[in-house]
Design an enzyme around this catalytic site. Structure first.
Site, PDB file in Angstrom:
ATOM      1  N   HIS A  90       0.839  -1.203   0.000  1.00 48.47           N
ATOM      2  CA  HIS A  90       0.000   0.000   0.000  1.00 48.47           C
ATOM      3  C   HIS A  90       0.874   1.253   0.000  1.00 48.47           C
ATOM      4  CE1 HIS A  90      -3.443   2.573   1.217  1.00 48.47           C
ATOM      5  NE2 HIS A  90      -2.522   3.206   1.930  1.00 48.47           N
ATOM      6  N   GLU A  91       1.891   1.282   0.851  1.00 49.39           N
ATOM      7  CA  GLU A  91       2.753   2.456   0.934  1.00 49.39           C
ATOM      8  C   GLU A  91       3.610   2.610  -0.321  1.00 49.39           C
ATOM      9  OE1 GLU A  91       2.269   4.644   3.185  1.00 49.39           O
ATOM     10  OE2 GLU A  91       0.828   3.373   4.225  1.00 49.39           O
TER      11      GLU A  91
ATOM     12  N   HIS B  44       1.579   4.267  -3.017  1.00 49.46           N
ATOM     13  CA  HIS B  44       1.527   5.726  -2.891  1.00 49.46           C
ATOM     14  C   HIS B  44       2.715   6.368  -3.584  1.00 49.46           C
ATOM     15  CE1 HIS B  44      -1.946   6.548  -0.444  1.00 49.46           C
ATOM     16  NE2 HIS B  44      -1.532   5.837   0.597  1.00 49.46           N
TER      17      HIS B  44
ATOM     18  N   GLU C 156      -6.178   6.906  -1.576  1.00 45.68           N
ATOM     19  CA  GLU C 156      -6.121   5.722  -0.709  1.00 45.68           C
ATOM     20  C   GLU C 156      -6.663   4.491  -1.425  1.00 45.68           C
ATOM     21  OE1 GLU C 156      -4.654   5.287   1.989  1.00 45.68           O
ATOM     22  OE2 GLU C 156      -4.205   7.322   2.618  1.00 45.68           O
TER      23      GLU C 156
END
Length: 270
Positions: free
Chosen positions: A144-145, A148, A202
């Site tokens: 997830h990070e 980003h 997100e």
């Protein structure tokens, strides 16, 4: 790190002439089909320089407190998982595998993790220890990070704040600001630690993260158990990691919708 006001930083940047509005497509769509174009008012090079300075400041602060990479086995575990995810990043952007990726763990009870622009990862030990994360659940967080960073969401968030403040305040409001050198580092830090990403960003990080972990050989269904654990923690007070994220229940529904797209990729790896 001392935080400078976002408005002052934005105006400093404007006075230096670093703004340039452009429409970009930061990543390929992948199997999950994330193909939104993004409007940027700040160059990637400036964000990269700011991220490098901001990350080094965080590392120094952690070293000075004696809390950086104190558990070598934990650092090795994070590094192994992260490297497998990095190997899958060319699916979304060819240049990512050549970034100067960095992996670090900070000893703290906080439940948090982040990836600054350019692949600068930090995991807080409380996230691993308090949630008793499996490798696949930890891969969910890291993917997830990483997503980003691939999507340059920090650059996009800075650009949006930049435009909003210029409209609301005008350049003349804080003329003469002299914090040019550290301005972008402070901006990156403020986005990382204080300003939330938008729901759309997100959602993109969740969706791309699912594909990254599947391609890296981690079961994407672990995303469901990870966010359920997060939801349980939220009942005792919102963890820092959740303070800028959508509700776990909404997130789980979106993940369930995207699982059929990525499970075949995971099956090919196992």
């Amino acid at each position: 790190m001392q935080r400078t006001s976002l408005l002052a930083i934005i105006v400093t940047s404007t006075l230096l002439g670093i703004a340039a509005c452009e429409t970009v497509k930061t990543t390929s769509g992948g199997a999950v089909g994330v193909d939104r174009t993004q409007r940027m008012m700040v160059s990637n090079e400036i964000i990269e320089a700011g991220a490098a300075q901001a990350y080094e400041a965080e590392l120094k602060a952690a070293r000075d407190k004696g809390v950086l990479n104190t558990d070598k086995s934990q650092l090795a575990r994070v590094t192994t998982i992260a490297k497998r995810l990095v190997a899958a990043t060319p699916t979304f952007r060819a240049d990512a595998s050549q970034w100067n990726w960095q992996f670090n763990v900070q000893k703290t009870d906080d439940l948090n993790a982040y990836c600054m622009p350019g692949g600068r990862i930090m995991v807080y030990s409380g996230l691993i220890d308090k949630l008793d994360l499996t490798d696949a659940e930890l891969a969910t967080v890291l993917a997830h990070e990483v997503a980003h960073a691939l999507r340059e969401h920090t650059r996009e968030r800075v650009s949006r704040a930049y435009g909003q403040q210029l409209v609301l305040s005008g350049v003349a409001a804080v003329a003469g600001v002299s914090e040019a050198t550290a301005s972008m580092a402070n901006m990156v830090a403020e986005v990382t630690f204080q300003l939330p990403f938008g729901r759309e960003q997100e959602s993109e990080a969740d969706t791309i993260g699912l594909e990254l972990m599947a391609r890296a050989g981690y079961d994407p269904r672990a995303a469901l158990t990870l966010w359920k654990k997060m939801g349980a923690q939220e009942r005792g007070g919102t963890p820092k990691f959740l303070s800028t994220h959508p509700e776990p229940g909404d997130r789980i529904k979106q993940i369930e919708k995207n699982l059929p797209r990525v499970l075949p990729l995971y099956s090919k790896k196992n």
